[in-house]
Design an enzyme around this catalytic site. Structure first.
Site, PDB file in Angstrom:
ATOM      1  N   LYS A  79       0.858  -1.186   0.000  1.00  0.00           N
ATOM      2  CA  LYS A  79       0.000   0.000   0.000  1.00  0.00           C
ATOM      3  C   LYS A  79       0.887   1.227   0.000  1.00  0.00           C
ATOM      4  O   LYS A  79       2.060   1.150   0.397  1.00  0.00           O
ATOM      5  CB  LYS A  79      -0.854  -0.015   1.271  1.00  0.00           C
ATOM      6  CG  LYS A  79      -2.068   0.866   1.223  1.00  0.00           C
ATOM      7  CD  LYS A  79      -3.269   0.189   0.604  1.00  0.00           C
ATOM      8  CE  LYS A  79      -4.471   1.102   0.597  1.00  0.00           C
ATOM      9  NZ  LYS A  79      -5.677   0.432   0.128  1.00  0.00           N
ATOM     10  N   GLY A 179     -20.217   7.022   5.242  1.00  0.00           N
ATOM     11  CA  GLY A 179     -19.321   7.326   4.120  1.00  0.00           C
ATOM     12  C   GLY A 179     -19.992   7.037   2.792  1.00  0.00           C
ATOM     13  O   GLY A 179     -20.324   5.894   2.482  1.00  0.00           O
ATOM     14  N   GLY A 181     -18.730   7.789  -0.388  1.00  0.00           N
ATOM     15  CA  GLY A 181     -17.763   8.032  -1.448  1.00  0.00           C
ATOM     16  C   GLY A 181     -18.014   7.073  -2.599  1.00  0.00           C
ATOM     17  O   GLY A 181     -19.131   6.583  -2.793  1.00  0.00           O
ATOM     18  N   VAL A 183     -17.352   3.976  -3.077  1.00  0.00           N
ATOM     19  CA  VAL A 183     -17.920   2.668  -2.741  1.00  0.00           C
ATOM     20  C   VAL A 183     -19.244   2.821  -1.992  1.00  0.00           C
ATOM     21  O   VAL A 183     -20.244   2.186  -2.356  1.00  0.00           O
ATOM     22  CB  VAL A 183     -16.929   1.828  -1.897  1.00  0.00           C
ATOM     23  CG1 VAL A 183     -17.527   0.452  -1.608  1.00  0.00           C
ATOM     24  CG2 VAL A 183     -15.597   1.668  -2.612  1.00  0.00           C
TER      25      VAL A 183
HETATM   26  P1  NAD Z   1     -13.846   7.737  -0.968  1.00  0.00           P
HETATM   27  O1  NAD Z   1     -12.779   8.682  -0.586  1.00  0.00           O
HETATM   28  O2  NAD Z   1     -14.441   7.837  -2.329  1.00  0.00           O
HETATM   29  O3  NAD Z   1     -15.041   7.830   0.096  1.00  0.00           O
HETATM   30  C1  NAD Z   1     -14.870   7.929   1.455  1.00  0.00           C
HETATM   31  C2  NAD Z   1     -16.029   8.774   1.968  1.00  0.00           C
HETATM   32  O4  NAD Z   1     -16.031   8.726   3.400  1.00  0.00           O
HETATM   33  C3  NAD Z   1     -15.921  10.231   1.558  1.00  0.00           C
HETATM   34  O5  NAD Z   1     -17.146  10.662   0.976  1.00  0.00           O
HETATM   35  C4  NAD Z   1     -15.627  10.947   2.874  1.00  0.00           C
HETATM   36  O6  NAD Z   1     -16.160  12.255   2.922  1.00  0.00           O
HETATM   37  C5  NAD Z   1     -16.323  10.033   3.863  1.00  0.00           C
HETATM   38  N1  NAD Z   1     -15.851  10.176   5.233  1.00  0.00           N
HETATM   39  C6  NAD Z   1     -14.586  10.298   5.690  1.00  0.00           C
HETATM   40  N2  NAD Z   1     -14.573  10.386   7.027  1.00  0.00           N
HETATM   41  C7  NAD Z   1     -15.865  10.293   7.424  1.00  0.00           C
HETATM   42  C8  NAD Z   1     -16.514  10.295   8.690  1.00  0.00           C
HETATM   43  N3  NAD Z   1     -15.828  10.430   9.839  1.00  0.00           N
HETATM   44  N4  NAD Z   1     -17.859  10.169   8.730  1.00  0.00           N
HETATM   45  C9  NAD Z   1     -18.565  10.033   7.596  1.00  0.00           C
HETATM   46  N5  NAD Z   1     -18.009  10.022   6.369  1.00  0.00           N
HETATM   47  C10 NAD Z   1     -16.678  10.151   6.285  1.00  0.00           C
HETATM   48  O7  NAD Z   1     -13.276   6.270  -0.697  1.00  0.00           O
HETATM   49  P2  NAD Z   1     -13.834   4.890  -1.245  1.00  0.00           P
HETATM   50  O8  NAD Z   1     -13.045   4.499  -2.422  1.00  0.00           O
HETATM   51  O9  NAD Z   1     -15.327   4.950  -1.339  1.00  0.00           O
HETATM   52  O10 NAD Z   1     -13.406   3.913  -0.063  1.00  0.00           O
HETATM   53  C11 NAD Z   1     -14.145   3.850   1.145  1.00  0.00           C
HETATM   54  C12 NAD Z   1     -13.482   2.847   2.089  1.00  0.00           C
HETATM   55  O11 NAD Z   1     -13.461   1.563   1.469  1.00  0.00           O
HETATM   56  C13 NAD Z   1     -12.020   3.169   2.442  1.00  0.00           C
HETATM   57  O12 NAD Z   1     -11.750   2.728   3.742  1.00  0.00           O
HETATM   58  C14 NAD Z   1     -11.249   2.330   1.443  1.00  0.00           C
HETATM   59  O13 NAD Z   1      -9.949   2.032   1.907  1.00  0.00           O
HETATM   60  C15 NAD Z   1     -12.109   1.103   1.399  1.00  0.00           C
HETATM   61  N6  NAD Z   1     -11.948   0.327   0.175  1.00  0.00           N
HETATM   62  C16 NAD Z   1     -12.168   0.909  -1.037  1.00  0.00           C
HETATM   63  C17 NAD Z   1     -12.008   0.157  -2.188  1.00  0.00           C
HETATM   64  C18 NAD Z   1     -12.280   0.731  -3.546  1.00  0.00           C
HETATM   65  O14 NAD Z   1     -12.380  -0.029  -4.511  1.00  0.00           O
HETATM   66  N7  NAD Z   1     -12.424   2.047  -3.677  1.00  0.00           N
HETATM   67  C19 NAD Z   1     -11.618  -1.188  -2.102  1.00  0.00           C
HETATM   68  C20 NAD Z   1     -11.424  -1.760  -0.839  1.00  0.00           C
HETATM   69  C21 NAD Z   1     -11.594  -0.983   0.297  1.00  0.00           C
END
Ligand code: NAD
Length: 354
Positions: A79, A179, A181, A183
């Site tokens: 990572k 969250g 985002g 996902v």
């Molecule tokens: P992203 O940055 O698109 O979304 C994260 C969201 O969480 C954002 O909208 C942010 O504003 C929100 N957030 C942050 N802190 C917060 C809080 N305290 N309360 C409420 N909301 C909060 O990221 P993503 O790609 O959607 O990933 C989300 C999670 O899933 C992460 O932990 C990431 O490591 C994990 N993940 C993602 C993937 C992927 O394919 N993108 C794969 C495996 C794991």
């Protein structure tokens, strides 16, 4: 660019880079390449201290090793983190410098999307290195992994419902999503399409309003999401959210979400079990993205159908880990770890060239 080796025990290589010209400050951790080259996202986050960033990259890299081992991707775990605010400090020069830092790993680490880094950013990183995955489809990559992660989370969440309630029916269930985002929003969409009631939160109000308008979701203040009564709590923001404070507050039966490193400490897996909560281990349920990326490594190149078929196994993977935990009377987090460590031990006993 100044690259400093950190020599952390238990990791194959951990390095720190500082590039004054572009402003890049970043860390890359390669945890284990027994099963293949390390693949893991590049996270851009405004860490309070460099020590917080190091802790995060180490935990995330180790998690990638287990995630890929359980999902049989043929990849290892690594990572990277870029220190800074992705909304204000991300520049093409910084991303290209990150590519040059990755290049110094000579193929032992491949970068990809993560929090703060999108597919277009990966394209810029690729100007500095060939060792990236998740490039846009028109450039021969597998594109944004998030929809695959979200689909896997939806399937794993259903498996966890079945374990807890004897049926995987989503209709009528209440799911609290933290969250929204890449996902979290897509998970919300699948759940809404299958008749779930949603309670949602995010620190960015605009995405909350989007979910309220699109899915009839009820919005909750970020700090209140741990208190709302729901069948499922779906952590889809950052890690460490299952801790002493939140576990005393949660009013759900199932925890199933996308975030990495949801348990603040390993012992919280047992706390969850003792409270009678069904927990879909993070690195099993959220493997859809890396499974999709792993299809880039197949002879003949990326094939979306192959990726979809493999992501379709995530529900069964979550179900089998939960069953194993129940049969052995151990926390699901420990069952998942045992499975991963068994696969790594088998890989070490029968190493394959890569
Ligand atoms: P992203 O940055 O698109 O979304 C994260 C969201 O969480 C954002 O909208 C942010 O504003 C929100 N957030 C942050 N802190 C917060 C809080 N305290 N309360 C409420 N909301 C909060 O990221 P993503 O790609 O959607 O990933 C989300 C999670 O899933 C992460 O932990 C990431 O490591 C994990 N993940 C993602 C993937 C992927 O394919 N993108 C794969 C495996 C794991």
């Amino acid at each position: 660019m100044k690259i400093t080796e950190l020599g952390i025990s238990g990791y194959e290589r951990v390095a720190h880079a500082q590039d004054p010209a572009s402003g890049l400050v970043a860390l890359i951790a390669v945890h284990d390449t027994t099963l293949g080259p390390a693949v893991g996202g590049m996270r851009m986050w405004n860490y309070a201290t460099e020590s917080d960033a190091l802790t995060d990259v180490l935990r995330l890299a180790e998690g990638m090793t287990y995630k890929s081992a359980v999902a049989n991707t043929g990849l290892g775990g690594g990572k990277s983190v870029i220190l800074g605010n992705a909304r204000s400090a991300k520049t093409p020069a910084l991303l290209e410098a990150m590519g040059r830092f990755i290049e110094s790993f000579d193929g032992r680490y491949y970068g990809a999307e993560d929090v703060g880094i999108c597919t277009a950013d990966v394209e810029v990183v690729s100007k500095g290195t060939k060792w990236v995955t998740g490039l846009p489809r028109h450039l021969g990559g597998s594109g944004d992994p998030s929809p695959f992660t979200a689909w896997g989370v939806f399937l794993g969440l259903k498996a966890a419902l079945a374990e807890r309630f004897g049926t995987d029916e989503v209709r009528g269930r209440t799911v609290a999503i933290q969250g929204l985002g890449s996902v979290g929003m897509a998970v919300a969409q699948h759940l809404h399409a299958h008749g779930a009631k949603l309670m949602v939160t995010d620190i960015h109000e605009a995405v909350v309003q989007k979910a309220v308008a699109a899915f009839g979701a009820r919005s909750v203040e970020p700090e209140r999401i741990f208190d709302v009564p729901a069948d499922v709590f779906a952590p889809c923001a950052l890690g460490g959210v299952l801790n002493d404070s939140t576990l005393a507050r949660l009013k759900c039966a199932v925890i199933a979400g996308a975030a990495n490193n949801q348990l603040h400490e390993p012992r919280h897996g047992r706390v969850l079990m003792d409270k009678g909560l069904v927990y879909a281990p993070d690195f099993v349920i959220n493997a859809g993205g890396v499974v999709n990326i792993s299809a880039e490594f197949h002879a003949g190149g990326y094939d979306e159908n192959v990726a979809r078929e493999k992501v379709g196994n995530i529900g069964a993977a979550v179900a089998s880990v939960l069953r194993l935990a129940r049969e052995r009377g151990i926390p699901s987090s420990e069952a998942a770890l045992q499975l991963a460590q068994d696969r790594l031990a088998a890989g070490k006993a029968d190493p394959k060239p890569h």
